[in-house]
Enzyme design. Structure first.
Site, PDB file in Angstrom:
ATOM      1  N   TYR A 189       0.825  -1.209   0.000  1.00 36.17           N
ATOM      2  CA  TYR A 189       0.000   0.000   0.000  1.00 36.17           C
ATOM      3  C   TYR A 189       0.861   1.261   0.000  1.00 36.17           C
ATOM      4  O   TYR A 189       1.869   1.343   0.715  1.00 36.17           O
ATOM      5  CB  TYR A 189      -0.963   0.004   1.200  1.00 36.17           C
ATOM      6  N   LEU A 246     -19.091   5.271  -6.678  1.00 36.97           N
ATOM      7  CA  LEU A 246     -20.535   5.207  -6.502  1.00 36.97           C
ATOM      8  C   LEU A 246     -21.157   6.610  -6.383  1.00 36.97           C
ATOM      9  O   LEU A 246     -22.292   6.831  -6.790  1.00 36.97           O
ATOM     10  CB  LEU A 246     -20.790   4.402  -5.227  1.00 36.97           C
ATOM     11  N   ASP A 268     -19.800   8.676 -10.499  1.00 34.58           N
ATOM     12  CA  ASP A 268     -19.994   8.277 -11.900  1.00 34.58           C
ATOM     13  C   ASP A 268     -21.463   8.423 -12.328  1.00 34.58           C
ATOM     14  O   ASP A 268     -22.377   8.012 -11.598  1.00 34.58           O
ATOM     15  CB  ASP A 268     -19.561   6.807 -12.105  1.00 34.58           C
TER      16      ASP A 268
HETATM   17  N1  LIG Z   1      -7.805  -7.050  -0.620  1.00 29.52           N
HETATM   18  C1  LIG Z   1      -7.820  -6.233  -1.645  1.00 29.52           C
HETATM   19  O1  LIG Z   1      -7.512  -6.614  -2.790  1.00 29.52           O
HETATM   20  C2  LIG Z   1      -8.233  -4.805  -1.431  1.00 29.52           C
HETATM   21  C3  LIG Z   1      -8.418  -3.952  -2.538  1.00 29.52           C
HETATM   22  C4  LIG Z   1      -8.811  -2.627  -2.295  1.00 29.52           C
HETATM   23  C5  LIG Z   1      -9.015  -2.188  -0.989  1.00 29.52           C
HETATM   24  N2  LIG Z   1      -8.796  -3.042   0.070  1.00 29.52           N
HETATM   25  C6  LIG Z   1      -9.004  -2.586   1.469  1.00 29.52           C
HETATM   26  O2  LIG Z   1     -10.301  -2.040   1.576  1.00 29.52           O
HETATM   27  C7  LIG Z   1     -10.218  -0.720   2.107  1.00 29.52           C
HETATM   28  C8  LIG Z   1     -11.358   0.096   1.597  1.00 29.52           C
HETATM   29  O3  LIG Z   1     -11.275   0.220   0.168  1.00 29.52           O
HETATM   30  P1  LIG Z   1     -11.645   1.602  -0.494  1.00 29.52           P
HETATM   31  O4  LIG Z   1     -10.768   2.660   0.038  1.00 29.52           O
HETATM   32  O5  LIG Z   1     -11.700   1.415  -1.959  1.00 29.52           O
HETATM   33  O6  LIG Z   1     -13.126   1.810   0.135  1.00 29.52           O
HETATM   34  P2  LIG Z   1     -14.359   2.663  -0.268  1.00 29.52           P
HETATM   35  O7  LIG Z   1     -15.051   2.996   1.002  1.00 29.52           O
HETATM   36  O8  LIG Z   1     -15.139   2.005  -1.349  1.00 29.52           O
HETATM   37  O9  LIG Z   1     -13.767   4.013  -0.926  1.00 29.52           O
HETATM   38  C9  LIG Z   1     -13.139   4.974  -0.148  1.00 29.52           C
HETATM   39  C10 LIG Z   1     -13.050   6.226  -0.992  1.00 29.52           C
HETATM   40  O10 LIG Z   1     -14.362   6.748  -1.155  1.00 29.52           O
HETATM   41  C11 LIG Z   1     -14.364   8.097  -0.779  1.00 29.52           C
HETATM   42  N3  LIG Z   1     -15.671   8.422  -0.162  1.00 29.52           N
HETATM   43  C12 LIG Z   1     -16.203   7.910   0.952  1.00 29.52           C
HETATM   44  N4  LIG Z   1     -17.410   8.485   1.204  1.00 29.52           N
HETATM   45  C13 LIG Z   1     -17.592   9.380   0.220  1.00 29.52           C
HETATM   46  C14 LIG Z   1     -18.648  10.289  -0.089  1.00 29.52           C
HETATM   47  N5  LIG Z   1     -19.730  10.389   0.684  1.00 29.52           N
HETATM   48  N6  LIG Z   1     -18.544  11.059  -1.199  1.00 29.52           N
HETATM   49  C15 LIG Z   1     -17.462  10.971  -1.993  1.00 29.52           C
HETATM   50  N7  LIG Z   1     -16.399  10.121  -1.758  1.00 29.52           N
HETATM   51  C16 LIG Z   1     -16.491   9.350  -0.649  1.00 29.52           C
HETATM   52  C17 LIG Z   1     -13.253   8.250   0.227  1.00 29.52           C
HETATM   53  O11 LIG Z   1     -12.795   9.585   0.248  1.00 29.52           O
HETATM   54  P3  LIG Z   1     -12.461  10.342   1.637  1.00 29.52           P
HETATM   55  O12 LIG Z   1     -11.182   9.778   2.173  1.00 29.52           O
HETATM   56  O13 LIG Z   1     -12.361  11.769   1.181  1.00 29.52           O
HETATM   57  O14 LIG Z   1     -13.612  10.128   2.565  1.00 29.52           O
HETATM   58  C18 LIG Z   1     -12.212   7.297  -0.331  1.00 29.52           C
HETATM   59  O15 LIG Z   1     -11.433   7.932  -1.330  1.00 29.52           O
HETATM   60  C19 LIG Z   1      -8.810  -0.239   1.723  1.00 29.52           C
HETATM   61  O16 LIG Z   1      -8.334   0.789   2.573  1.00 29.52           O
HETATM   62  C20 LIG Z   1      -8.006  -1.503   1.893  1.00 29.52           C
HETATM   63  O17 LIG Z   1      -7.692  -1.670   3.269  1.00 29.52           O
HETATM   64  C21 LIG Z   1      -8.420  -4.334  -0.139  1.00 29.52           C
END
Ligand SMILES: NC(=O)c1ccc[n+]([C@@H]2O[C@H](COP(=O)([O-])OP(=O)(O)OC[C@H]3O[C@@H](n4cnc5c(N)ncnc54)[C@H](OP(=O)(O)O)[C@@H]3O)[C@@H](O)[C@H]2O)c1
Length: 298
Positions: free
Chosen positions: A55, A217, A220
């Site tokens: 990461y 979500l 887009d």
């Molecule tokens: N195992 C794997 O292959 C894998 C792959 C990907 C991720 N992960 C894990 O899963 C975790 C979560 O993934 P993710 O970060 O993609 O999660 P997510 O919750 O789908 O996306 C987070 C992103 O959405 C934004 N967001 C949240 N609420 C919002 C809103 N109301 N309006 C606009 N944007 C908003 C956040 O921005 P802000 O920070 O500005 O709130 C952040 O950039 C990662 O940190 C990682 O630990 C694992």
């Protein structure tokens, strides 16, 4: 307070919501600010943190570790998950991105994670992605070595198919603790391809990544009909936001996924965990599925 959940038979106890640290380097926090953020989510009951060696171009674990060195007492209040098994070009020695699951790499990666995270043990180590060159005996050998030395307590996988999961499980004397997979209204394959069925069968909880589609979500155009349906269900459930409805939709699955929160804003973490009290009906769940897929289920 956030619910506690046992990840698997003989597995660790985690918080139902997990704090994801993939995007840590984008949050531009000093080590002191990160200590405050960690304290805040621990106080809310989000005690499980999700990392990976790669990461932030191999930087996130060490940045987290700098905060932990300032506040080492916080280690006793959290469970640390990290991953290994991907090599990226952020390291000059890798001429291309590839997977790597040989025994030597798994052990050295976990040992480096311990140093980076400033801890003497990992609560859960995952193989990050299925590797076409994975020799399950070698992975088992590495897991046993790390377990016997007390460096890693539990082991699991991420993004594995049921067959890949079963193969690795067949070589291990203990149960894999999770399969961390993508689950979201905008990414539904794992719901019906056998991945979640296998976990439900084995009473193993999935960890759910990118529940909000990494933010897509909200932005887009193609997801406008989904946002409209989520807003309608939010009104019906008296939920504060469409994110809360998405988390309730993921947690409605009978395999009991643990959503991983990806935001670095504590108010969004606070809002996310409030969704645990929402009770979504079957028809509300299917309306969201339909709005995301764009077609009715037969
Ligand atoms: N195992 C794997 O292959 C894998 C792959 C990907 C991720 N992960 C894990 O899963 C975790 C979560 O993934 P993710 O970060 O993609 O999660 P997510 O919750 O789908 O996306 C987070 C992103 O959405 C934004 N967001 C949240 N609420 C919002 C809103 N109301 N309006 C606009 N944007 C908003 C956040 O921005 P802000 O920070 O500005 O709130 C952040 O950039 C990662 O940190 C990682 O630990 C694992």
């Amino acid at each position: 307070m956030v619910q506690r959940i046992t990840l698997a038979p003989q597995g660790p106890e985690f918080s139902r919501f997990v704090m994801g640290y993939w995007r840590l380097m984008d949050w531009n926090m000093s080590a002191r600010q990160l200590v405050s953020f960690i304290e805040e989510h621990l106080d809310l009951g989000v005690t499980t943190v999700d990392h990976a060696d790669i990461y932030g171009g191999y930087q996130c674990e060490a940045a987290f570790g700098e905060a932990m060195k300032l506040a080492p007492h916080l280690r006793e209040r959290m469970e640390i998950v990290t991953k290994c098994g991907i090599a990226t070009t952020a390291k000059a020695e890798n001429v291309l991105g590839h997977y790597i699951t040989d025994s030597k790499h798994i052990i050295s990666s976990a040992e480096q994670s311990l140093i980076n995270l400033a801890t003497d043990r990992l609560d859960l180590l995952l193989i990050h992605r299925p590797d076409p060159l994975m020799d399950a005996d070698e992975v088992a050998e590495a897991f046993l070595n790390l377990h016997q030395s007390g460096k890693v307590r539990h082991f699991g996988v991420s993004n594995f198919t049921p067959a890949q999961f079963a193969l690795l499980q067949s070589r291990l004397p203990f149960t894999l603790a999770t399969n961390q997979v993508e689950i979201s209204p905008i990414h539904q394959p794992t719901i019906l391809d056998g991945t979640l069925d296998q976990l439900q069968q084995l009473r193993i909880r999935p960890m759910a990544w990118s529940c909000l589609g990494g933010g897509r979500l909200f932005n887009d155009d193609e997801f406008q009909p989904l946002r409209a349906e989520l807003a309608q269900v939010a009104t019906e459930l008296n939920a504060a936001s469409i994110e809360q409805v998405v988390y309730a939709w993921v947690m409605r699955l009978p395999s009991k996924p643990l959503p991983i929160i990806g935001s670095g804003k504590i108010e969004r973490v606070r809002s996310a965990i409030e969704s645990q009290s929402l009770e979504m009906t079957r028809q509300q769940w299917f309306r969201i599925r339909k709005a995301a897929l764009g077609f009715d289920v037969p």
